[in-house]
Motif scaffolding. Structure first.
Motif, PDB file in Angstrom:
ATOM      1  N   PHE A  96       0.853  -1.189   0.000  1.00 17.36           N
ATOM      2  CA  PHE A  96       0.000   0.000   0.000  1.00 17.36           C
ATOM      3  C   PHE A  96       0.886   1.234   0.000  1.00 17.36           C
ATOM      4  O   PHE A  96       2.052   1.194   0.394  1.00 17.36           O
ATOM      5  N   TRP A  97       0.308   2.348  -0.458  1.00 22.42           N
ATOM      6  CA  TRP A  97       1.042   3.604  -0.515  1.00 22.42           C
ATOM      7  C   TRP A  97       0.838   4.388   0.770  1.00 22.42           C
ATOM      8  O   TRP A  97      -0.288   4.592   1.205  1.00 22.42           O
ATOM      9  N   ALA A  98       1.948   4.805   1.378  1.00 23.56           N
ATOM     10  CA  ALA A  98       1.899   5.679   2.543  1.00 23.56           C
ATOM     11  C   ALA A  98       2.326   7.078   2.110  1.00 23.56           C
ATOM     12  O   ALA A  98       3.189   7.235   1.250  1.00 23.56           O
ATOM     13  N   VAL A  99       1.694   8.073   2.706  1.00 25.67           N
ATOM     14  CA  VAL A  99       1.952   9.469   2.349  1.00 25.67           C
ATOM     15  C   VAL A  99       2.360  10.230   3.605  1.00 25.67           C
ATOM     16  O   VAL A  99       1.690  10.133   4.645  1.00 25.67           O
ATOM     17  N   ARG A 100       3.454  10.983   3.517  1.00 20.48           N
ATOM     18  CA  ARG A 100       3.875  11.753   4.679  1.00 20.48           C
ATOM     19  C   ARG A 100       2.855  12.838   5.003  1.00 20.48           C
ATOM     20  O   ARG A 100       2.498  13.646   4.153  1.00 20.48           O
ATOM     21  N   GLY A 101       2.359  12.793   6.231  1.00 25.72           N
ATOM     22  CA  GLY A 101       1.360  13.759   6.682  1.00 25.72           C
ATOM     23  C   GLY A 101      -0.064  13.237   6.620  1.00 25.72           C
ATOM     24  O   GLY A 101      -0.988  13.932   7.037  1.00 25.72           O
ATOM     25  N   GLN A 102      -0.262  12.004   6.112  1.00 25.43           N
ATOM     26  CA  GLN A 102      -1.598  11.401   6.047  1.00 25.43           C
ATOM     27  C   GLN A 102      -1.577  10.040   6.727  1.00 25.43           C
ATOM     28  O   GLN A 102      -0.628   9.273   6.560  1.00 25.43           O
ATOM     29  N   GLN A 103      -2.635   9.751   7.479  1.00 26.18           N
ATOM     30  CA  GLN A 103      -2.695   8.454   8.150  1.00 26.18           C
ATOM     31  C   GLN A 103      -3.120   7.380   7.167  1.00 26.18           C
ATOM     32  O   GLN A 103      -4.139   7.500   6.487  1.00 26.18           O
ATOM     33  N   ARG A 104      -2.338   6.325   7.077  1.00 29.11           N
ATOM     34  CA  ARG A 104      -2.634   5.174   6.237  1.00 29.11           C
ATOM     35  C   ARG A 104      -2.472   3.905   7.076  1.00 29.11           C
ATOM     36  O   ARG A 104      -1.557   3.822   7.903  1.00 29.11           O
ATOM     37  N   SER A 105      -3.339   2.941   6.844  1.00 30.60           N
ATOM     38  CA  SER A 105      -3.313   1.718   7.651  1.00 30.60           C
ATOM     39  C   SER A 105      -3.639   0.507   6.788  1.00 30.60           C
ATOM     40  O   SER A 105      -4.293   0.614   5.752  1.00 30.60           O
ATOM     41  N   VAL A 106      -3.169  -0.650   7.250  1.00 30.46           N
ATOM     42  CA  VAL A 106      -3.549  -1.926   6.662  1.00 30.46           C
ATOM     43  C   VAL A 106      -3.777  -2.902   7.803  1.00 30.46           C
ATOM     44  O   VAL A 106      -3.064  -2.886   8.810  1.00 30.46           O
ATOM     45  N   GLN A 107      -4.820  -3.704   7.681  1.00 32.18           N
ATOM     46  CA  GLN A 107      -5.096  -4.758   8.653  1.00 32.18           C
ATOM     47  C   GLN A 107      -5.189  -6.080   7.907  1.00 32.18           C
ATOM     48  O   GLN A 107      -5.813  -6.168   6.853  1.00 32.18           O
TER      49      GLN A 107
END
Length: 248
Positions: A96-107
């Motif tokens: 998945f793509w993570a972005v600096r300054g935005q919350q991203r999650s995977v379960q």
């Protein structure tokens, strides 16, 4: 034997006595406390004869959508896309793509051996990826592709890019109920496993295949059988224990 000859014999024996004394001092003292040899951790293994089936979702977007059930015993990840940001799934790997300054999650959840219930295995939440090896510092809004690779034998994961650094720590939670209660792998669930869970079990990491495993700080929940840790960088992580990890 005259006195000069006796003195010569005594002098010739002095080097031999010193050599024997030095050899005796170099060996272990018979009453010294011997330290146990260094021991690596004992990894928790998935219960059963084959890896469980896994399903990845975006916990911030709600329950997973799309995809379908996998054939029994396939041991792969089902293919779910839970809205933006998309999570791409292939066998035991989720990206998945993570972005600096935005919350991203995977379960990532796993399917029970009977195939009728699911349980959580992993949740990873990131907000502030700050530095990527080979790229340098990330500016706010810059993105990086993250990979979660599940160990299909032991209860653990590899997180990539290896060496990725965070400004604000990422949160990793791993559940270990998939071991089926047999934590020491002796084929029985008994008081020994309960003792291991309460006193020895922990979350361990290593920087790479050539590095040794080290226990890291993590908060254990006995009620839901999980560990939560706050990560400053990406590495390999396993739920494991060592009998030498506790001071008696």
């Amino acid at each position: 034997m005259n006195s000069e000859h006796r003195m010569a014999v005594r002098h010739s024996l002095i080097p031999l006595a010193l050599a024997l004394l030095a050899g005796g001092c170099a060996g272990p003292h018979p009453t010294a406390v011997q330290q146990p040899p260094a021991q690596g951790p004992h990894f928790l293994r998935w219960a059963g004869n084959s890896p469980p089936q896994f399903r990845a979702i975006d916990p911030l977007a709600g329950s997973a959508t799309g995809g379908g059930a996998l054939p029994s015993g396939s041991g792969g990840l089902s293919y779910d896309l839970a809205g933006p940001p998309q999570i791409s799934l292939t066998r035991h790997t989720a990206t998945f793509w993570a972005v600096r300054g935005q919350q991203r999650s995977v379960q990532i959840n796993y399917l029970s051996a009977t195939g009728d219930t699911t349980a959580p295995f992993l949740q990873l939440s990131v907000t502030d990826p700050a530095y990527v090896p080979g790229r340098g510092d990330l500016a706010p809004g810059d993105s990086v592709l993250m990979t979660v690779s599940i160990d299909s034998v032991n209860i653990g994961v590899s997180l990539e890019p290896t060496g990725l650094l965070f400004g604000d720590s990422a949160q990793l939670q791993i559940w270990y109920a998939g071991a089926g209660g047999d934590l020491n792998g002796d084929g029985a669930v008994d008081s020994s496993d309960a003792l291991i869970e309460r006193q020895l079990l922990g979350l361990w990491y290593r920087e790479g295949a050539a590095s040794s495993w080290t226990a890291i700080p993590a908060v254990q929940s006995l009620s839901d059988k999980s560990f939560t840790s706050w990560l400053r960088h990406f590495s390999d992580y396993e739920v494991s224990f060592s009998e030498y990890a506790v001071s008696w």
